[in-house]
Scaffold this active site. Structure first.
Site, PDB file in Angstrom:
ATOM      1  NE  ARG A  35      38.300  45.082  47.195  1.00  0.00           N
ATOM      2  CZ  ARG A  35      37.976  44.725  45.979  1.00  0.00           C
ATOM      3  NH1 ARG A  35      37.454  43.538  45.751  1.00  0.00           N
ATOM      4  NH2 ARG A  35      38.118  45.550  44.971  1.00  0.00           N
ATOM      5  CE  LYS A 219      40.569  50.846  23.923  1.00  0.00           C
ATOM      6  NZ  LYS A 219      39.517  49.887  23.680  1.00  0.00           N
ATOM      7  N   GLY A 379      41.317  51.692  39.642  1.00  0.00           N
ATOM      8  CA  GLY A 379      41.979  50.441  39.291  1.00  0.00           C
ATOM      9  C   GLY A 379      43.482  50.438  39.160  1.00  0.00           C
ATOM     10  N   GLY A 402      35.479  51.444  39.585  1.00  0.00           N
ATOM     11  CA  GLY A 402      34.346  51.961  38.804  1.00  0.00           C
ATOM     12  C   GLY A 402      33.521  52.972  39.566  1.00  0.00           C
TER      13      GLY A 402
END
Ligand code: AMP
Length: 421
Positions: A35, A219, A379, A402
Site C-alpha cells: 500500500r 455467499k 478481497g 468493500g
C-alpha cells in the site's frame, strides 16, 4: 474538477489521505508494504511540482490512543521507500502538527498520527454497550459538532487536498470525504484513486465484448446487488464457489451439505438472466469431501471425490470447482474481450481445494496475454491472485475491497463524490 496532473503544487502544502493501513508483525515491523509503494507516484508528483506533503491515514481499528496502532511504526518503511527523513506529528490535530505544518518546505513529508485515535474521524461515538438510546443520541450530536472542528483543524494545516485512499472511499469519514468541502477549488484524486476509477469505469461503462464476469466466494446473499447490476452489463456470467450451490438446488440438483441460501432468490436471478440474454455458467462438477469440518479448520489432508454437482452425496460438501467446470469456463473466458473476476471458486486457502481458483487465475492471465482486458478485485480474489504470484499478469488488480464492491453496485462512494461535486 481539478486533476493532479495539471495542478500547480509549487510552494503548497498538500494534505493527502493515503491508505497506509499496513500489516505489522509482533515487533511492529511492516510485513507488507504494497500500500505504501502504491502511493509513490502521487508522492513523487507532488514533490516534483514543488509541494510538501502532510500525510494522513488510519491504521487498524483503535478505540482511542493505542500504542500498538501508532503510525510511528511505519516511519522506517516510509523513509526507506521515499528516501527522506519523515517528520512526525504525534497528535494529528495537536499544536505540534500546526507548528510543523507551518514550517514545511517543498519536498518535506509530514506524517500525522493515526486519525482513528479520534472518534471524530469516523464520526461514531465510542460508548459501551450499556449506553441508553438517549445517551447514544446525545453523544452523536456532540460528536457531530466536534467532528466539524476536527475537519477544520486538519484542513487548516494545508493549502490543498488529495484523496488517494480508494480502500476507504466508501466511508464518509472526516479525512476521506468531509474535508474536501474545505478545499472547493483545490481538491483532487491521487493516482491510485484515478487508476481504480478508470479501471472499473472501463469495465462497467465501455467493455469490449464479449464481457464475462466470474463471481465466486461463499455467499450469494452478499453479492446479490452486484449480480443484478452485472446482468445489465455482461454477456456471460460464471458463478462458482459456495454461491453456486443455491443455484444448483434451484435447478433441482442434490447438493448434499454444500452451502445453500435463498433458493427463490437464485430462481429469480436465473429468470432475470434469461430475459436479459445473459448466459449463466454454473459448475458442472465439484471436488467434494465428507470431512469438511477438518477443511474449515485448515486441514487439507482429507479424502476427496469429484462429483457431478447435481448428485453430491447427502453427507458431503462441494468445496472446489472440478476439471470439467474449469474446461467449460476456459472456453468462455478465452473468447472474452473483457473479464471481471471477483471471488474464489473454491476454498482456495486450503491447498487441496485451491486448484479451481488457481486454474481460473491462470486462465485469466492467458486470456489477458491474448488481448483481453481483465480486472481482478474484491478481497479474496486479490489474495488468491497474489498467492499464485500472478498479480502483474492481469490488466488491473483493484485493492478496493468493500469500496470496489459498493462502486460496482452503483453506489456513489462518499470519497469519490466529495471530490467530484
Ligand atoms: P466472499 O468473502 O464471499 O468473497 O467469500 C470468500 C470465501 O469463500 C473464501 O474464504 C473461500 O474459502 C470461500 N469459499 C469458496 N468456495 C466455497 C465453497 N464451495 N464452500 C464454502 N466456502 C467457499
Amino acid at each position: 474538477m481539478q486533476s493532479i496532473d495539471n495542478y500547480d503544487f509549487h510552494g503548497k502544502r498538500a494534505i493527502v489521505r493515503f491508505d497506509f493501513n499496513v500489516p505489522l508483525n509482533e515487533k511492529f515491523e511492516v510485513t507488507d508494504d504494497t500500500r505504501i509503494r502504491a502511493a509513490i507516484p502521487t508522492i513523487k508528483k507532488i514533490f516534483a511540482g514543488g509541494g510538501a506533503i502532510i500525510a494522513m491515514t488510519h491504521l487498524g481499528r483503535p478505540k482511542g490512543v493505542t500504542e500498538k496502532y501508532s503510525l510511528k511504526h511505519i516511519i522506517p518503511t516510509l523513509e526507506k521507500l521515499i528516501g527522506k527523513t519523515i517528520l512526525f506529528a504525534t497528535d494529528c490535530v495537536g499544536e505540534e502538527a500546526v507548528e510543523l505544518s507551518k514550517n514545511l518546505k517543498p519536498g518535506d513529508f509530514l506524517l500525522l498520527e493515526n486519525l482513528r485515535f479520534y472518534a471524530e474521524e469516523e464520526g461514531k461515538p465510542r460508548l459501551d454497550e450499556s449506553a441508553t438510546q438517549e445517551e447514544k443520541d446525545a453523544a452523536k450530536k456532540e460528536l457531530k459538532i466536534k467532528q466539524k472542528a476536527f475537519v477544520n483543524r486538519l484542513a487548516s494545516l494545508a493549502d490543498c487536498y488529495v484523496n488517494d485512499a480508494f480502500g476507504t472511499a466508501h466511508r464518509a469519514h472526516a479525512s476521506t470525504a468531509l474535508i474536501a468541502a474545505n478545499f472547493p477549488n483545490d481538491k483532487m484524486f491521487g493516482y491510485i484513486m484515478n487508476g481504480e476509477l478508470k479501471a472499473i469505469d472501463k469495465v462497467l461503462d465501455a467493455p469490449e465484448r464479449p464481457f464475462t464476469a466470474i463471481l465466486g466466494g461463499s455467499k450469494v446473499s452478499t453479492k446479490i446487488t452486484i449480480i443484478k447490476r452485472l446482468l445489465d452489463k455482461v454477456d456471460n456470467l460464471i458463478l462458482g464457489g459456495g454461491m453456486s450451490f443455491t443455484f444448483i438446488k434451484a435447478l433441482g440438483g442434490n447438493i448434499g451439505l454444500s452451502i445453500c441460501e435463498d433458493v427463490e432468490l437464485a430462481k429469480d436471478i436465473l429468470k432475470d438472466a434469461k430475459e436479459k440474454n445473459v448466459k449463466i455458467y454454473l459448475p458442472v462438477d465439484v471436488v467434494t469431501t465428507k470431512q469438511f469440518d477438518e477443511v474449515f479448520k485448515g486441514n487439507g489432508n482429507v479424502e476427496t471425490k469429484i462429483s457431478d454437482i447435481r448428485k453430491i452425496s447427502d453427507d458431503a460438501q462441494g468445496l472446489d470447482a472440478g476439471p470439467t467446470s474449469i474446461e467449460t469456463w476456459k472456453k468462455v473466458l478465452m473468447e472474452s474481450k473483457t473479464i471481471l473476476w471477483n471471488g474464489p471458486v473454491g476454498v482456495f486457502e486450503v491447498s487441496t481445494f485451491a486448484n479451481g481458483t488457481m486454474n481460473i487465475a491462470q486462465i485469466v492471465v492467458e486470456a489477458t496475454s491474448e488481448g483481453a482486458y481483465s480486472l481482478v478485485g474484491g478481497g479474496d480474489s486479490v489474495a488468491a491472485i497474489n498467492k499464485f504470484n500472478l498479480a502483474d499478469k492481469v490488466s488491473y488488480v483493484s485493492t478496493g475491497g468493500g469500496a470496489l464492491l459498493e462502486y460496482m453496485e452503483g453506489i456513489d462512494l462518499p470519497g469519490v463524490k466529495a471530490i467530484k461535486d
